[in-house]
Scaffold this active site. Structure first.
Site, PDB file in Angstrom:
ATOM      1  N   LEU A  85      -6.271  -7.816  -0.018  1.00  0.00           N
ATOM      2  CA  LEU A  85      -5.841  -8.884   0.879  1.00  0.00           C
ATOM      3  C   LEU A  85      -5.953  -8.503   2.343  1.00  0.00           C
ATOM      4  O   LEU A  85      -6.219  -9.348   3.201  1.00  0.00           O
ATOM      5  CB  LEU A  85      -4.388  -9.281   0.578  1.00  0.00           C
ATOM      6  CG  LEU A  85      -4.126 -10.005  -0.740  1.00  0.00           C
ATOM      7  CD1 LEU A  85      -2.642 -10.261  -0.911  1.00  0.00           C
ATOM      8  CD2 LEU A  85      -4.910 -11.321  -0.801  1.00  0.00           C
ATOM      9  N   GLY A  88      -2.802  -2.914   7.115  1.00  0.00           N
ATOM     10  CA  GLY A  88      -2.060  -2.780   8.364  1.00  0.00           C
ATOM     11  C   GLY A  88      -1.659  -1.346   8.601  1.00  0.00           C
ATOM     12  O   GLY A  88      -2.209  -0.412   7.998  1.00  0.00           O
ATOM     13  N   PHE A  90       1.023   0.113   7.713  1.00  0.00           N
ATOM     14  CA  PHE A  90       1.675   0.699   6.543  1.00  0.00           C
ATOM     15  C   PHE A  90       0.654   1.125   5.491  1.00  0.00           C
ATOM     16  O   PHE A  90       0.745   2.200   4.917  1.00  0.00           O
ATOM     17  CB  PHE A  90       2.661  -0.309   5.951  1.00  0.00           C
ATOM     18  CG  PHE A  90       3.521   0.245   4.851  1.00  0.00           C
ATOM     19  CD1 PHE A  90       4.717   0.874   5.136  1.00  0.00           C
ATOM     20  CD2 PHE A  90       3.135   0.125   3.520  1.00  0.00           C
ATOM     21  CE1 PHE A  90       5.516   1.390   4.119  1.00  0.00           C
ATOM     22  CE2 PHE A  90       3.923   0.632   2.500  1.00  0.00           C
ATOM     23  CZ  PHE A  90       5.111   1.268   2.806  1.00  0.00           C
ATOM     24  N   GLY A  91      -0.310   0.277   5.248  1.00  0.00           N
ATOM     25  CA  GLY A  91      -1.322   0.578   4.243  1.00  0.00           C
ATOM     26  C   GLY A  91      -2.009  -0.679   3.758  1.00  0.00           C
ATOM     27  O   GLY A  91      -1.922  -1.745   4.384  1.00  0.00           O
ATOM     28  N   VAL A  93      -2.854  -3.911   1.347  1.00  0.00           N
ATOM     29  CA  VAL A  93      -2.104  -4.919   0.597  1.00  0.00           C
ATOM     30  C   VAL A  93      -3.025  -5.523  -0.461  1.00  0.00           C
ATOM     31  O   VAL A  93      -4.162  -5.915  -0.159  1.00  0.00           O
ATOM     32  CB  VAL A  93      -1.567  -6.031   1.520  1.00  0.00           C
ATOM     33  CG1 VAL A  93      -0.717  -7.017   0.728  1.00  0.00           C
ATOM     34  CG2 VAL A  93      -0.760  -5.433   2.665  1.00  0.00           C
ATOM     35  N   LYS A 114       2.137  -4.049  -1.358  1.00  0.00           N
ATOM     36  CA  LYS A 114       1.781  -3.231  -0.193  1.00  0.00           C
ATOM     37  C   LYS A 114       1.939  -1.761  -0.559  1.00  0.00           C
ATOM     38  O   LYS A 114       2.990  -1.333  -1.020  1.00  0.00           O
ATOM     39  CB  LYS A 114       2.670  -3.580   0.998  1.00  0.00           C
ATOM     40  CG  LYS A 114       2.290  -2.862   2.290  1.00  0.00           C
ATOM     41  CD  LYS A 114       3.346  -3.036   3.376  1.00  0.00           C
ATOM     42  CE  LYS A 114       3.396  -4.451   3.879  1.00  0.00           C
ATOM     43  NZ  LYS A 114       4.337  -4.584   5.036  1.00  0.00           N
ATOM     44  N   ASP A 209       8.674  -5.478  16.441  1.00  0.00           N
ATOM     45  CA  ASP A 209       7.212  -5.516  16.331  1.00  0.00           C
ATOM     46  C   ASP A 209       6.743  -6.934  16.010  1.00  0.00           C
ATOM     47  O   ASP A 209       5.921  -7.143  15.116  1.00  0.00           O
ATOM     48  CB  ASP A 209       6.739  -4.536  15.256  1.00  0.00           C
ATOM     49  CG  ASP A 209       5.233  -4.282  15.318  1.00  0.00           C
ATOM     50  OD1 ASP A 209       4.651  -4.444  16.411  1.00  0.00           O
ATOM     51  OD2 ASP A 209       4.640  -3.922  14.290  1.00  0.00           O
TER      52      ASP A 209
END
Length: 466
Positions: A85, A88, A90-91, A93, A114, A209
């Site tokens: 998908l 970002g 974080f990693g 998705v 995620k 953020d």
């Protein structure tokens, strides 16, 4: 002093308070000295007795599911690239499907999984913040966290699936229709309500953020805030701010936060102003492909925000004038207030919500007229026109001079075509002749056998052959 283990029925939830009439629950609550939402520091501090195994039962009203890594591999088809998908800080998705057979208590649903990038910029602290905040906060404009996985070094989060992705993609995606004016205002209202919910908590939450890519959209363009990895608890009591390491995304962070590291809920208001300006202008907060003076959206737009005569230079030209002029003026002035250099001059998010809702109620949007043609009717008209034209030709008296003129015109056209074909033929002939110089046959005719049998030093062909 170590913090005692908190159970789910002794902690007051966030935006959505759980209610119960259980006498046992009431007696348990009466023993507590305070009712509060579990904070990130309660778990992340070294002195805390709350372990990750106790986490799900310590988050009031969360109903979070603890997934195994094997289950999430099944849900995402082993994290297939076909289910990708996006990605970002974080990693990555992935899209996944929870079947009814996975767990008896869970309904079948589409989810977004995620995964933490172990080599990325975020880590366990950001993962824990997501679980702590979204595990307790419930609001229509906050994304729903379904569960998580904490297995060895693996950290994963499972969310509800948002059909239209994030606002950044919807607003700036190439080769797609622009978002209509009222859809943009609807998205702004939803995002503003999400921030207002966080700021009005008993212990306020600073989102920290806020940006277009963190605003997710469902099929009806309802906005929901996601990615709470950088969120922090706001100041309490006499404290005016919290001090935190400067983190976030360029172009969205408030200037006082960048310069001092001081965070307040008003810092989120500035970030919201940037996103509102993106919705109005259709421009990114930072766009390095634009001319030097237009790379930074806020610096470019700020001088024009108070001048309503320059409205046409600010509003997204892709809307082609299909927006409320009065609404655009209010939205631009609201953005100017949110982006004030002086934090005290910025409105609260609740004020922002009320202002945007008045814009949504305006009905002075121009309506573009269009002509609809019935295909069946069009077909009948074409047939009738053809028949009328044929009848007209049949009834028209023959004009011999006109016939002769037509014949001459046809001959001229044919002659012109012949000349054109002749020119093309001559061009091809010349081209073929020029290319023939490089053919073996032509070279052999020009150079003889010396092409294949080089002459000797004395020039004797016979010696060469011998």
């Amino acid at each position: 002093m170590a913090l005692k283990r908190l159970s789910w029925d002794c902690v007051v939830p966030g935006c959505l308070k759980a209610q119960t009439t259980s006498t046992q629950h009431k007696s348990h609550i009466s023993k507590q000295t305070s009712f509060r939402r579990l904070s990130l520091s309660d778990v992340s501090n070294h002195g805390s007795s709350i372990s990750l195994n106790d986490l799900s039962s310590s988050l009031v009203g969360s109903n979070l599911h603890i997934f195994t890594l094997a289950e999430l591999k099944t849900v995402t088809h082993n994290f297939s690239r076909s289910n990708y998908l996006g990605e970002g800080g974080f990693g990555i998705v992935y899209k996944g499907m929870i079947d009814e057979g996975l767990r008896p208590e869970m309904k079948a649903q589409v989810v977004a999984v995620k995964t933490l990038d172990l080599d990325g910029t975020q880590g366990h602290r950001e993962w824990l913040a997501e679980v702590i905040f979204l595990g307790q906060l419930r609001h229509p404009h906050l994304v729903n966290l379904i569960g998580y996985c904490c297995e060895d070094e693996h950290r994963l989060l499972v969310y509800q699936y948002m059909e239209r992705g994030n606002l950044e993609d919807q607003l700036f995606k190439k080769y797609s229709l622009p978002l209509p004016w009222l859809t943009r205002i609807k998205i702004a209202i939803g995002a503003a309500k999400g921030l207002a919910c966080l700021h009005e908590e008993e212990k306020p939450v600073i989102y920290r953020d806020f940006k277009a890519s963190n605003v997710l959209l469902d099929s009806d363009y309802n906005a929901k805030l996601s990615d709470f990895g950088l969120a922090v608890d706001g100041p309490l009591g006499d404290n005016t701010h919290v001090t935190a390491r400067v983190m976030g995304t360029r172009g969205y962070a408030a200037p006082e936060y960048i310069s001092t590291g001081h965070l307040t809920t008003i810092s989120d208001v500035y970030s919201f102003g940037v996103v509102l300006l993106e919705l109005i202008t259709g421009r990114r907060s930072v766009d390095m492909s634009r001319p030097t003076r237009e790379k930074d959206l806020v610096n470019w737009a700020r001088p024009m925000l108070k001048d309503t005569h320059k409205l046409d230079k600010i509003v997204d030209p892709r809307l082609e004038g299909l927006y409320s002029t009065e609404g655009a003026k209010k939205a631009v002035l609201l953005a100017h207030q949110c982006l004030s250099q002086n934090p005290k001059c910025r409105p609260t998010m609740q004020t922002v919500v009320k202002t945007l809702e008045t814009i949504m109620d305006l009905d002075d949007i121009p309506v573009r007229s269009f002509l609809y043609t019935d295909p069946a009717l069009c077909k009948d008209v074409c047939v009738n026109n053809y028949e009328d034209a044929a009848e007209k030709v049949q009834n028209e008296p023959v004009n011999e001079n006109r016939v002769e003129e037509k014949e001459v015109e046809i001959k001229n056209v044919k002659g012109h075509r012949r000349q054109k074909r002749a020119r093309k033929h001559r061009h091809r002939t010349r081209a073929s002749r020029s290319r023939a110089v490089f053919s073996d046959t032509a070279l052999y005719s020009a150079l003889g056998t010396s092409l294949y049998f080089p002459k000797s030093k004395n020039g004797s062909k016979e010696n060469t052959e011998e």
